[in-house]
Scaffold this active site. Structure first.
Site, PDB file in Angstrom:
ATOM      1  N   ASP A  41      26.035  19.314  24.697  1.00  0.00           N
ATOM      2  CA  ASP A  41      26.513  18.643  23.496  1.00  0.00           C
ATOM      3  C   ASP A  41      25.355  17.866  22.866  1.00  0.00           C
ATOM      4  O   ASP A  41      24.605  17.182  23.563  1.00  0.00           O
ATOM      5  CB  ASP A  41      27.667  17.697  23.860  1.00  0.00           C
ATOM      6  CG  ASP A  41      28.406  17.175  22.647  1.00  0.00           C
ATOM      7  OD1 ASP A  41      27.782  16.498  21.807  1.00  0.00           O
ATOM      8  OD2 ASP A  41      29.618  17.421  22.545  1.00  0.00           O
TER       9      ASP A  41
ATOM     10  N   GLN B  87      39.612  16.493  16.713  1.00  0.00           N
ATOM     11  CA  GLN B  87      38.691  17.619  16.569  1.00  0.00           C
ATOM     12  C   GLN B  87      37.815  17.380  15.341  1.00  0.00           C
ATOM     13  O   GLN B  87      38.295  17.316  14.216  1.00  0.00           O
ATOM     14  CB  GLN B  87      39.471  18.930  16.430  1.00  0.00           C
ATOM     15  CG  GLN B  87      38.597  20.157  16.389  1.00  0.00           C
ATOM     16  CD  GLN B  87      39.417  21.445  16.237  1.00  0.00           C
ATOM     17  OE1 GLN B  87      40.542  21.419  15.751  1.00  0.00           O
ATOM     18  NE2 GLN B  87      38.846  22.553  16.658  1.00  0.00           N
TER      19      GLN B  87
ATOM     20  N   HIS C 190      36.539  24.400  20.763  1.00  0.00           N
ATOM     21  CA  HIS C 190      35.508  24.056  21.740  1.00  0.00           C
ATOM     22  C   HIS C 190      36.121  23.228  22.865  1.00  0.00           C
ATOM     23  O   HIS C 190      36.982  22.407  22.649  1.00  0.00           O
ATOM     24  CB  HIS C 190      34.306  23.344  21.114  1.00  0.00           C
ATOM     25  CG  HIS C 190      34.608  22.122  20.309  1.00  0.00           C
ATOM     26  ND1 HIS C 190      35.229  22.164  19.069  1.00  0.00           N
ATOM     27  CD2 HIS C 190      34.369  20.815  20.549  1.00  0.00           C
ATOM     28  CE1 HIS C 190      35.346  20.938  18.590  1.00  0.00           C
ATOM     29  NE2 HIS C 190      34.827  20.092  19.481  1.00  0.00           N
TER      30      HIS C 190
ATOM     31  N   HIS D 187      35.313  20.625  25.854  1.00  0.00           N
ATOM     32  CA  HIS D 187      34.356  19.642  26.364  1.00  0.00           C
ATOM     33  C   HIS D 187      34.432  19.635  27.886  1.00  0.00           C
ATOM     34  O   HIS D 187      35.522  19.557  28.459  1.00  0.00           O
ATOM     35  CB  HIS D 187      34.712  18.231  25.884  1.00  0.00           C
ATOM     36  CG  HIS D 187      34.564  18.013  24.423  1.00  0.00           C
ATOM     37  ND1 HIS D 187      33.422  17.477  23.865  1.00  0.00           N
ATOM     38  CD2 HIS D 187      35.412  18.245  23.396  1.00  0.00           C
ATOM     39  CE1 HIS D 187      33.582  17.388  22.560  1.00  0.00           C
ATOM     40  NE2 HIS D 187      34.785  17.852  22.251  1.00  0.00           N
TER      41      HIS D 187
END
Length: 136
Positions: free
Chosen positions: A29, A90, A96, A98
């Site tokens: 990230d 989001q 996606h 995490h």
């Protein structure tokens, strides 16, 4: 399309790719909340989980399954989180997942600590929700 994750997939934006196959990608990230904060995405653009075809969903979670032990090895626990829609938090409308390394000394708590106002549902409200949500 002006999606940052789509640009990562096409390599227009450089990133630290941790795993990649034909359908999914995992990378660090860019704005981590913990050391090793990792994202797993489908390569094709889909805004929400329910938009994923079943085969892509399976491939996405196969990659989550592959990456979780690696992330888990950093602190001993991993938060697996998906924000599904803008109101859920989001920020990028591309599915996606995490993977966030967690320890008992980090500043985060359990999911219930995210909500300051707790709700108190009546039995009839619980029954109504049950009837709205059940699939069987």
């Amino acid at each position: 399309m002006d999606c940052i994750f789509c640009k990562i997939v096409t390599k227009e934006i450089p990133t630290k790719i941790l795993y990649e196959d034909d359908d999914t990608m995992s990378f660090l990230d860019a704005f981590p909340v913990a050391k090793g904060h990792t994202l797993v995405i489908p390569k094709k653009h889909h805004a929400k989980i329910q938009d994923l075809p079943s085969d892509v969903n399976q491939k996405l979670f196969n990659t989550v399954h592959k990456m979780t032990p690696k992330v888990d090895s950093l602190q001993g626990s991993t938060l697996v989180a998906i924000h599904n829609g803008k109101d859920s938090g989001q920020e990028i409308p591309h599915v996606h997942v995490h993977l966030i390394p967690r320890s008992n000394t980090d500043s985060a708590g359990p999911v219930h600590s995210m909500f300051k106002d707790k709700i108190d549902l009546s039995d009839s409200e619980i029954d109504s929700l049950y009837n709205q949500l059940k699939i069987i």
